[in-house]
Write a protein that holds these residues in place. Structure first.
Motif, PDB file in Angstrom:
ATOM      1  N   GLU A 184       0.823  -1.207   0.000  1.00  0.00           N
ATOM      2  CA  GLU A 184       0.000   0.000   0.000  1.00  0.00           C
ATOM      3  C   GLU A 184       0.860   1.261   0.000  1.00  0.00           C
ATOM      4  OE1 GLU A 184      -3.568  -0.127   0.882  1.00  0.00           O
ATOM      5  OE2 GLU A 184      -3.784  -2.180   1.590  1.00  0.00           O
ATOM      6  N   PRO A 185       1.661   1.440  -1.017  1.00  0.00           N
ATOM      7  CA  PRO A 185       2.650   2.522  -0.955  1.00  0.00           C
ATOM      8  C   PRO A 185       2.044   3.920  -0.981  1.00  0.00           C
ATOM      9  CG  PRO A 185       2.606   1.567  -3.146  1.00  0.00           C
ATOM     10  CD  PRO A 185       1.702   0.728  -2.292  1.00  0.00           C
ATOM     11  N   THR A 186       0.798   4.029  -1.391  1.00  0.00           N
ATOM     12  CA  THR A 186       0.246   5.381  -1.527  1.00  0.00           C
ATOM     13  C   THR A 186      -0.941   5.633  -0.610  1.00  0.00           C
ATOM     14  OG1 THR A 186      -1.200   4.628  -3.300  1.00  0.00           O
ATOM     15  CG2 THR A 186       0.920   5.536  -3.943  1.00  0.00           C
ATOM     16  N   THR A 187      -1.339   4.620   0.146  1.00  0.00           N
ATOM     17  CA  THR A 187      -2.568   4.753   0.927  1.00  0.00           C
ATOM     18  C   THR A 187      -2.509   5.903   1.930  1.00  0.00           C
ATOM     19  OG1 THR A 187      -2.736   2.377   0.743  1.00  0.00           O
ATOM     20  CG2 THR A 187      -4.229   3.431   2.271  1.00  0.00           C
ATOM     21  N   ALA A 188      -1.331   6.111   2.513  1.00  0.00           N
ATOM     22  CA  ALA A 188      -1.243   7.123   3.563  1.00  0.00           C
ATOM     23  C   ALA A 188      -0.962   8.519   3.005  1.00  0.00           C
ATOM     24  CB  ALA A 188      -0.170   6.725   4.570  1.00  0.00           C
ATOM     25  N   LEU A 189      -0.921   8.634   1.684  1.00  0.00           N
ATOM     26  CA  LEU A 189      -0.546   9.924   1.109  1.00  0.00           C
ATOM     27  C   LEU A 189      -1.759  10.613   0.503  1.00  0.00           C
ATOM     28  CD1 LEU A 189       2.621   8.665  -0.730  1.00  0.00           C
ATOM     29  CD2 LEU A 189       2.536   9.874   1.438  1.00  0.00           C
ATOM     30  N   ASP A 190      -1.673  11.931   0.340  1.00  0.00           N
ATOM     31  CA  ASP A 190      -2.824  12.565  -0.275  1.00  0.00           C
ATOM     32  C   ASP A 190      -2.762  12.415  -1.797  1.00  0.00           C
ATOM     33  OD1 ASP A 190      -1.962  15.059  -1.602  1.00  0.00           O
ATOM     34  OD2 ASP A 190      -1.275  15.584   0.420  1.00  0.00           O
ATOM     35  N   VAL A 191      -3.920  12.609  -2.413  1.00  0.00           N
ATOM     36  CA  VAL A 191      -4.105  12.151  -3.791  1.00  0.00           C
ATOM     37  C   VAL A 191      -3.080  12.718  -4.778  1.00  0.00           C
ATOM     38  CG1 VAL A 191      -5.805  11.892  -5.618  1.00  0.00           C
ATOM     39  CG2 VAL A 191      -6.527  12.028  -3.242  1.00  0.00           C
ATOM     40  N   THR A 192      -2.750  13.987  -4.635  1.00  0.00           N
ATOM     41  CA  THR A 192      -1.817  14.569  -5.604  1.00  0.00           C
ATOM     42  C   THR A 192      -0.436  13.941  -5.488  1.00  0.00           C
ATOM     43  OG1 THR A 192      -1.441  16.316  -4.017  1.00  0.00           O
ATOM     44  CG2 THR A 192      -2.951  16.805  -5.821  1.00  0.00           C
ATOM     45  N   ILE A 193      -0.074  13.583  -4.253  1.00  0.00           N
ATOM     46  CA  ILE A 193       1.237  12.971  -4.030  1.00  0.00           C
ATOM     47  C   ILE A 193       1.237  11.521  -4.525  1.00  0.00           C
ATOM     48  CG2 ILE A 193       3.004  12.486  -2.309  1.00  0.00           C
ATOM     49  CD1 ILE A 193       2.439  15.413  -2.555  1.00  0.00           C
ATOM     50  N   GLN A 194       0.092  10.857  -4.368  1.00  0.00           N
ATOM     51  CA  GLN A 194      -0.009   9.455  -4.790  1.00  0.00           C
ATOM     52  C   GLN A 194       0.496   9.265  -6.219  1.00  0.00           C
ATOM     53  OE1 GLN A 194      -3.971   7.948  -4.323  1.00  0.00           O
ATOM     54  NE2 GLN A 194      -3.876   8.008  -2.087  1.00  0.00           N
ATOM     55  N   ALA A 195       0.011  10.119  -7.114  1.00  0.00           N
ATOM     56  CA  ALA A 195       0.377   9.977  -8.521  1.00  0.00           C
ATOM     57  C   ALA A 195       1.888  10.112  -8.704  1.00  0.00           C
ATOM     58  CB  ALA A 195      -0.359  11.019  -9.349  1.00  0.00           C
ATOM     59  N   GLN A 196       2.473  11.065  -7.959  1.00  0.00           N
ATOM     60  CA  GLN A 196       3.928  11.271  -8.083  1.00  0.00           C
ATOM     61  C   GLN A 196       4.702  10.031  -7.618  1.00  0.00           C
ATOM     62  OE1 GLN A 196       5.007  14.727  -5.849  1.00  0.00           O
ATOM     63  NE2 GLN A 196       3.532  16.045  -6.908  1.00  0.00           N
ATOM     64  N   ILE A 197       4.238   9.449  -6.508  1.00  0.00           N
ATOM     65  CA  ILE A 197       4.943   8.290  -5.968  1.00  0.00           C
ATOM     66  C   ILE A 197       4.836   7.107  -6.936  1.00  0.00           C
ATOM     67  CG2 ILE A 197       4.970   6.617  -4.069  1.00  0.00           C
ATOM     68  CD1 ILE A 197       6.191   9.275  -3.305  1.00  0.00           C
ATOM     69  N   ILE A 198       3.639   6.922  -7.494  1.00  0.00           N
ATOM     70  CA  ILE A 198       3.451   5.850  -8.467  1.00  0.00           C
ATOM     71  C   ILE A 198       4.392   6.054  -9.662  1.00  0.00           C
ATOM     72  CG2 ILE A 198       1.806   4.958 -10.161  1.00  0.00           C
ATOM     73  CD1 ILE A 198       1.321   3.946  -7.373  1.00  0.00           C
ATOM     74  N   GLU A 199       4.434   7.298 -10.116  1.00  0.00           N
ATOM     75  CA  GLU A 199       5.310   7.638 -11.247  1.00  0.00           C
ATOM     76  C   GLU A 199       6.766   7.302 -10.904  1.00  0.00           C
ATOM     77  OE1 GLU A 199       5.542   8.134 -14.853  1.00  0.00           O
ATOM     78  OE2 GLU A 199       3.581   8.463 -13.915  1.00  0.00           O
ATOM     79  N   LEU A 200       7.154   7.688  -9.670  1.00  0.00           N
ATOM     80  CA  LEU A 200       8.524   7.433  -9.224  1.00  0.00           C
ATOM     81  C   LEU A 200       8.829   5.934  -9.198  1.00  0.00           C
ATOM     82  CD1 LEU A 200      11.201   8.316  -7.865  1.00  0.00           C
ATOM     83  CD2 LEU A 200      10.021   8.128  -5.677  1.00  0.00           C
ATOM     84  N   LEU A 201       7.881   5.153  -8.682  1.00  0.00           N
ATOM     85  CA  LEU A 201       8.101   3.709  -8.624  1.00  0.00           C
ATOM     86  C   LEU A 201       8.289   3.138 -10.027  1.00  0.00           C
ATOM     87  CD1 LEU A 201       5.658   2.700  -5.770  1.00  0.00           C
ATOM     88  CD2 LEU A 201       8.127   2.376  -5.790  1.00  0.00           C
ATOM     89  N   ARG A 202       7.512   3.667 -10.975  1.00  0.00           N
ATOM     90  CA  ARG A 202       7.660   3.177 -12.351  1.00  0.00           C
ATOM     91  C   ARG A 202       9.020   3.547 -12.936  1.00  0.00           C
ATOM     92  NH1 ARG A 202       1.909   4.290 -15.188  1.00  0.00           N
ATOM     93  NH2 ARG A 202       3.037   3.637 -17.034  1.00  0.00           N
ATOM     94  N   ASP A 203       9.468   4.763 -12.623  1.00  0.00           N
ATOM     95  CA  ASP A 203      10.809   5.172 -13.081  1.00  0.00           C
ATOM     96  C   ASP A 203      11.879   4.249 -12.509  1.00  0.00           C
ATOM     97  OD1 ASP A 203       9.694   7.222 -14.426  1.00  0.00           O
ATOM     98  OD2 ASP A 203      10.264   8.787 -12.990  1.00  0.00           O
ATOM     99  N   MET A 204      11.753   3.992 -11.211  1.00  0.00           N
ATOM    100  CA  MET A 204      12.744   3.153 -10.541  1.00  0.00           C
ATOM    101  C   MET A 204      12.748   1.753 -11.146  1.00  0.00           C
ATOM    102  SD  MET A 204      14.331   4.859  -8.254  1.00  0.00           S
ATOM    103  CE  MET A 204      14.215   6.385  -9.124  1.00  0.00           C
ATOM    104  N   GLN A 205      11.543   1.282 -11.458  1.00  0.00           N
ATOM    105  CA  GLN A 205      11.429  -0.053 -12.032  1.00  0.00           C
ATOM    106  C   GLN A 205      12.195  -0.140 -13.346  1.00  0.00           C
ATOM    107  OE1 GLN A 205       7.413  -1.350 -12.857  1.00  0.00           O
ATOM    108  NE2 GLN A 205       8.071  -3.475 -12.689  1.00  0.00           N
ATOM    109  N   LYS A 206      12.034   0.927 -14.157  1.00  0.00           N
ATOM    110  CA  LYS A 206      12.720   0.937 -15.451  1.00  0.00           C
ATOM    111  C   LYS A 206      14.229   1.020 -15.232  1.00  0.00           C
ATOM    112  CE  LYS A 206       9.444   3.239 -18.031  1.00  0.00           C
ATOM    113  NZ  LYS A 206       9.074   4.643 -18.199  1.00  0.00           N
TER     114      LYS A 206
END
Lengths: 350, 314
Positions: A184-206
């Protein structure tokens, strides 16, 4: 699809907990392959066992919990047979790392953020002193933390929630793992931040060619990141397939129910769908299909015999008697059909 | 930081001033025979009046009060009356304090060195044998009146290990029993708090996260949990250390150690008002100083505590 290499293979895994003399079965015979480089999302409601399932890959079950059967094969080793902390330390961080739900509490409040990331760098990359510090600063800027040199010496309370989650991700990256489990990496974050964190995880994955396992109940996140989706209910995976298959061709009534409970943008006045009843008591032995009592499509056999997996496609399998040839043909509920039409419309526009 | 320390120092001085004043008035409420000791019975009323006047005790109260303040400012604590007649109290304490400080420091050292590891072990073995044994010890020490096991130690341990029953200056081995007796309580207290705070830390997410990144249990215990657990203890530590080194009334009298605790006892029993006044002042200033140190130590240990409102720079 191109050929896929299995990095982690779980076979018939059972996890039980001893609670005040009673035995709770949190994971009931899950088999699942995880492929190198993919993003797998495990979805399910609270208590469905998704966290426990992934924690068992790292030996991070609570003290009263243990793997009671099955195998977890990783690089030729059976992790389910590990007993000592020493064995697990070879896996934790180095091979499989984890990002927790709440970035507010995942960091030690009395150590600087830099030191905590540096701890992982020194542990897993064998660097010392200045080198380790420089590498840490590199990771900090990697995860999008500005002024990393200044931030290195700051304490967690000087970071905002989103920044802390970035620092947590940097720590996980510093371990240089093959697999990253995001609980649940984004559950505790507010919505605008959630998208950034998801984006970051995808970058890291690549960037680091990671295999990521997301645990979430947020289907929005799943749609955005997942290659494959596994739907969990009462300690079992009831449906697994590519994200497209699970969203557009869901076959299990529980998956339908989950999708129906998604709030729809632009639909007003309709009551939000919620699944009747409560999940089964995991202290008891479950007979037949665990979802049967809440399933409006339940068949007689659902109460008698646990359904096997039925293959819908080579990548898509579903544990439901509805897919048996002898079962009556059941169409997905109207809400789902409408939802699919809407999605297709949106897609056509894009 | 500097501003904060200055503020706290001024606050402490104010508290001390109030205590000094209260102590002064309490002492004036004591019966006057206390200023004469045993000879009071044999004295003529006129003689008593004359001596009281000579000591300045017949002056109006405000005059006495300000004279007392003036003496305090000069560091003059007055003269003893009955314990060591006519001797300056400063000199008496000068002789006594080193005993209490020596005994106290050693016993605090033992308490810390035993108590903190004991608490840590108890936390790590929570609900198992070491924890249960430790808890038995802590409950015993706190539940049984100290007098009982102090006496027990004095009577039996002295025979068992062939140690002197009373303290004497020439035999260093006579220090063992009083020091061990003194450290028992502290050990129990430190162990109890350490256990409690370490257990608090054990279930924190950051500990799980540290484990998930592959940090060894030993490093988690010492590098993360224990350090964090000691922070809440930092606040009480200086006060309890200072109080221990200022002398244990009971143990010093039990072993006849010529320290401050024993001095207070004889000052009270012989009604030596100025000496009692001075000792109460010293004890309370140590207490206040301990609290101040505790707060400062806390600030040093915990970066989250901000001293003043800084301008928001984020």
């Amino acid at each position: 699809m191109e050929e896929k290499e299995v990095i982690l293979s779980v076979k018939d895994l059972n996890v039980i907990f001893d609670l005040r003399g009673q035995t709770l079965t949190a994971v009931r015979g899950i088999s699942l392959d995880v492929y190198r480089g993919e993003s797998l999302a495990i979805v399910g409601e609270s208590g469905s066992g998704k966290s426990v399932f992934t924690k068992s890959f790292m030996g991070m079950l609570d003290k009263n919990g243990r793997v009671s059967g099955g195998e977890i094969l990783y690089k030729g080793q059976d992790l389910a047979k590990f007993t000592t902390q020493k064995e697990w330390r070879e896996i934790r961080g180095k091979e499989i790392a984890m990002v927790f739900q709440d970035p507010m509490t995942s960091l030690n409040p009395l150590k600087t953020v830099g030191k905590q990331i540096c701890e992982a760098v020194m542990l897993h990359q064998g660097l010392r002193g200045r080198e380790a510090k420089e590498k840490t600063i590199e990771y900090l800027s990697d995860v999008g933390i500005t002024m990393p040199k200044l931030r290195y010496n700051q304490y967690p309370h000087e970071f905002s929630g989103g920044m802390r989650q970035r620092a947590v991700i940097a720590t996980a990256m510093a371990c240089n793992p093959e697999i990253l489990i995001c609980d649940e990496p984004t559950t505790a974050l507010d919505v605008t931040i959630q998208a950034q964190i998801i984006e970051l995880l995808r970058d890291m994955q690549k960037k680091y060619r990671l295999t990521i396992i997301y645990i979430t109940h947020d289907l929005g996140v799943v749609a955005k990141v997942a290659d494959r989706v596994a739907v969990m209910y009462a300690g079992d995976i009831v449906e697994v397939g590519t994200a497209y298959e699970v969203f557009y061709n869901a076959r299990h009534p529980y998956t339908w129910a989950l999708l129906s409970s998604l709030p729809q943008l632009g639909v007003k006045g309709e009551k939000l769908y919620s699944i009747e009843g409560t999940p089964p008591n995991l202290f008891m032995e479950i007979r037949g299909d665990a979802f049967a009592p809440r399933n409006p499509y339940a068949l007689k056999i659902d109460y008698e015999l646990r359904p096997p997996y039925f293959e819908v496609s080579p990548t898509h399998r579903v544990r439901s008697w509805l897919l048996d040839d002898r079962a009556p043909k059941v169409e997905p509920p109207a809400t789902i059909r409408r939802m699919l039409e809407r999605w297709k419309e949106v897609e056509a526009h894009e | 930081m500097f501003k904060y320390i200055l503020k706290r120092l001024l606050q402490s001085l104010l508290t001390l001033f109030i205590i000094a004043t209260v102590v002064f008035f309490l002492m004036r409420l004591m019966p006057e025979e206390g200023y004469f000791g045993e000879k009071y019975d044999k004295m003529e009323p006129a003689q008593i009046e004359a001596e009281l006047r000579a000591m300045g005790l017949r002056d109006p109260l405000p005059v006495q009060l300000f004279r007392y303040y003036g003496q305090l400012l000069k560091g003059d604590l007055g003269k003893s009356i009955t314990v060591q007649p006519k001797k300056a109290i400063v000199n008496i304490i000068e002789k006594r304090a080193p005993y209490s400080i020596r005994f106290g420091l050693i016993s605090v050292g033992i308490s810390l060195c035993v108590g903190i590891p004991m608490g840590t072990v108890m936390a790590l073995f929570k609900k198992r044998l070491p924890d249960k044994l430790g808890n038995m010890y802590i409950i015993f020490i706190h539940a049984v009146p100290a007098a009982v096991y102090y006496l027990f130690i004095q009577l039996y341990a002295s025979g068992l290990f062939n140690l002197p029953i009373l303290y004497n200056n020439r035999d260093p081995s006579s220090m063992w029993l009083p020091i061990i007796s003194m450290s028992l309580g502290g050990t129990a207290t430190y162990a109890m708090w350490t256990r409690r705070y370490v257990v608090d830390q054990m279930n924190k997410d950051y500990v799980k996260f540290a484990r998930a990144k592959g940090v060894s249990e030993r490093r988690i215990t010492f590098g993360h949990m224990l350090r964090n657990a000691l922070v809440p203890m930092a606040q009480n530590l200086p006060a309890s250390i200072l109080l221990t080194i200022s002398g244990s009334i009971y143990i010093e009298s039990l072993y006849s150690v010529p320290g401050m605790g024993n001095l207070l006892l004889s000052a009270i029993s012989k009604q030596d008002n100025p000496l009692v006044q001075a000792l109460v002042l010293i004890y309370s200033s140590l207490g206040i100083f301990g609290l101040l140190l505790g707060d400062l130590l806390m600030v040093i240990c915990d970066p989250r505590i901000k001293l003043e409102r800084e301008k928001e720079n984020r």
